[in-house]
Design an enzyme around this catalytic site. Structure first.
Site, mmCIF file in Angstrom:
data_model
loop_
_atom_site.group_PDB
_atom_site.id
_atom_site.type_symbol
_atom_site.label_atom_id
_atom_site.label_comp_id
_atom_site.label_asym_id
_atom_site.label_seq_id
_atom_site.Cartn_x
_atom_site.Cartn_y
_atom_site.Cartn_z
ATOM 1 C CB SER A 62 50.114 2.093 58.384
ATOM 2 O OG SER A 62 50.431 3.324 59.000
ATOM 3 N NE ARG A 107 51.437 6.878 62.335
ATOM 4 C CZ ARG A 107 51.839 7.621 63.340
ATOM 5 N NH1 ARG A 107 53.090 7.596 63.711
ATOM 6 N NH2 ARG A 107 50.998 8.396 63.986
ATOM 7 C CB ALA A 127 48.062 9.745 53.927
ATOM 8 C CG LEU A 128 42.270 8.639 51.950
ATOM 9 C CD1 LEU A 128 40.959 8.876 51.209
ATOM 10 C CD2 LEU A 128 42.014 8.401 53.432
ATOM 11 N N GLY A 165 43.252 0.204 52.887
ATOM 12 C CA GLY A 165 42.549 -0.013 54.163
ATOM 13 C C GLY A 165 41.383 0.954 54.272
ATOM 14 C CG HIS A 166 42.068 5.148 54.710
ATOM 15 N ND1 HIS A 166 43.414 5.243 54.465
ATOM 16 C CD2 HIS A 166 41.876 5.604 55.974
ATOM 17 C CE1 HIS A 166 44.019 5.736 55.535
ATOM 18 N NE2 HIS A 166 43.119 5.966 56.472
ATOM 19 C CE LYS A 207 47.204 0.502 60.563
ATOM 20 N NZ LYS A 207 47.988 1.256 61.574
ATOM 21 C CB VAL A 253 43.367 -3.799 54.304
ATOM 22 C CG1 VAL A 253 43.794 -4.182 52.892
ATOM 23 C CG2 VAL A 253 41.844 -3.712 54.386
ATOM 24 N N GLY A 299 38.731 1.223 61.306
ATOM 25 C CA GLY A 299 39.547 0.036 61.066
ATOM 26 C C GLY A 299 39.949 -0.636 62.371
#
Ligand code: PAF
Length: 306
Positions: free
Chosen positions: A207, A209, A54-55, A58-59, A171, A198, A169
């Protein structure tokens, strides 16, 4: 499927006109290790980005950093069942392999490793990782067993990939601290690279999510980062306890949000601080339910980074 393959090929040829190598998708540890043995023989550095798919951007930023620092970048996509203490959360975790592969090819990843649960856990993993007090506070207190599952899978992935550098990350601030500690205690020759959060242009931390938020929840969720940002100015003239209350009250007053915890901690030990002078690196870590979606974020109050 044919269209997708054609699109990927055209896209890649455009991007890598000097290097006509397609990203390879691998499903077994055996094949991964065969591929990487050739890389090691050439004395080339291997960068590794572990993910659960679920990129998002950020990834992508982790992959970009790895690609810029290593000859070969391996990205794993594996929704790790042992780190979910809530079965519903595991079932609802978004699975978007086609879109993920496209993003990884675009960013220049060399290998995407997509193992099955049986491949990673041929037998139940009974290992216990204890990094108290790093793993007993915050997420560790609210998600019992979560970090044990993270350490189980990350140590297995590290063993399969044997990277020179691995990218995580900031986060997941607590996860990063625990992985650093695990790598240190297991004496693994892997450099752990932390990468900045990010955010969406309006401030919401990216995220996987976020995809589960309704339009209204997405709007409500914005209050999380806004409260954190405002608190950094507030903190300049107020105590730790007052700053703690400032953020808690802002979230309590926000429509549709339920605060799980907000902790102002020493960035190294993850233990709460009483005064701003108590540590060189101080971070505010927050977890909030937005409807049914559990979101985390953090903000530095004091940083020792140059
Ligand atoms: O941060 C994540 O996505 C996961 O916890 C990780 C590190 C990929 C382990 O499953």
């Amino acid at each position: 499927m044919l269209n997708y393959t054609l699109f990927c090929t055209v896209f890649l040829l455009e991007k890598k006109s000097d290097n006509w190598i397609l990203m390879k998708t691998i499903h077994t540890i055996n094949e991964l290790q065969q591929q990487l043995a050739a890389v090691r023989e050439r004395n080339e550095k291997i960068g590794f980005v572990p993910t659960m798919g679920a990129l998002h951007d950020g990834h992508a930023s982790l992959v970009r950093k790895s690609v810029s620092e290593n000859a070969v970048t391996v990205v794993s996509i594996f929704v790790n069942p042992t780190q979910f203490n809530d079965k519903k959360d595991l079932e609802k975790y978004p699975r978007t392999l086609e879109a993920d592969s496209l993003l990884l090819e675009k960013e220049g990843a060399s290998f995407v490793f997509v193992p099955t649960v049986e491949e990673m856990y041929p037998q139940p993993d009974t290992r216990q990782f204890n990094y108290a007090p790093l793993d007993t506070v915050m997420e560790g207190a609210f998600r019992p067993g979560h970090f044990n599952g993270v350490c189980q899978i990350v140590s297995k992935l590290f063993d399969a990939v044997k990277p020179d550098r691995a990218y995580f990350g900031e986060k997941d601030f607590q996860q990063l601290a625990i992985i650093r500690e695990m790598t240190r205690q297991l004496d693994l020759p892997i450099e752990i690279v932390g990468c900045a959060i990010v955010r969406e242009p309006d401030g919401l931390a990216l995220s996987s999510r976020n995809a589960r938020l309704s339009a209204v929840e997405r709007e409500n969720a914005l209050k999380i980062s806004q409260s954190l940002f405002k608190s950094t100015t507030f903190a300049l003239t107020h105590s730790v306890a007052e700053t703690q209350r400032f953020v808690e009250e802002a979230i309590w007053a926000s429509e549709g949000l339920q605060l799980e915890y907000f902790s102002i901690v020493n960035g190294r030990t993850l233990q709460t601080v009483q005064r701003w002078e108590d540590a060189e690196e101080i971070v505010g870590c927050i977890t909030v339910f937005c409807g049914e979606v559990r979101l985390i974020d953090n903000i530095p109050y004091k940083t020792s980074k140059k």
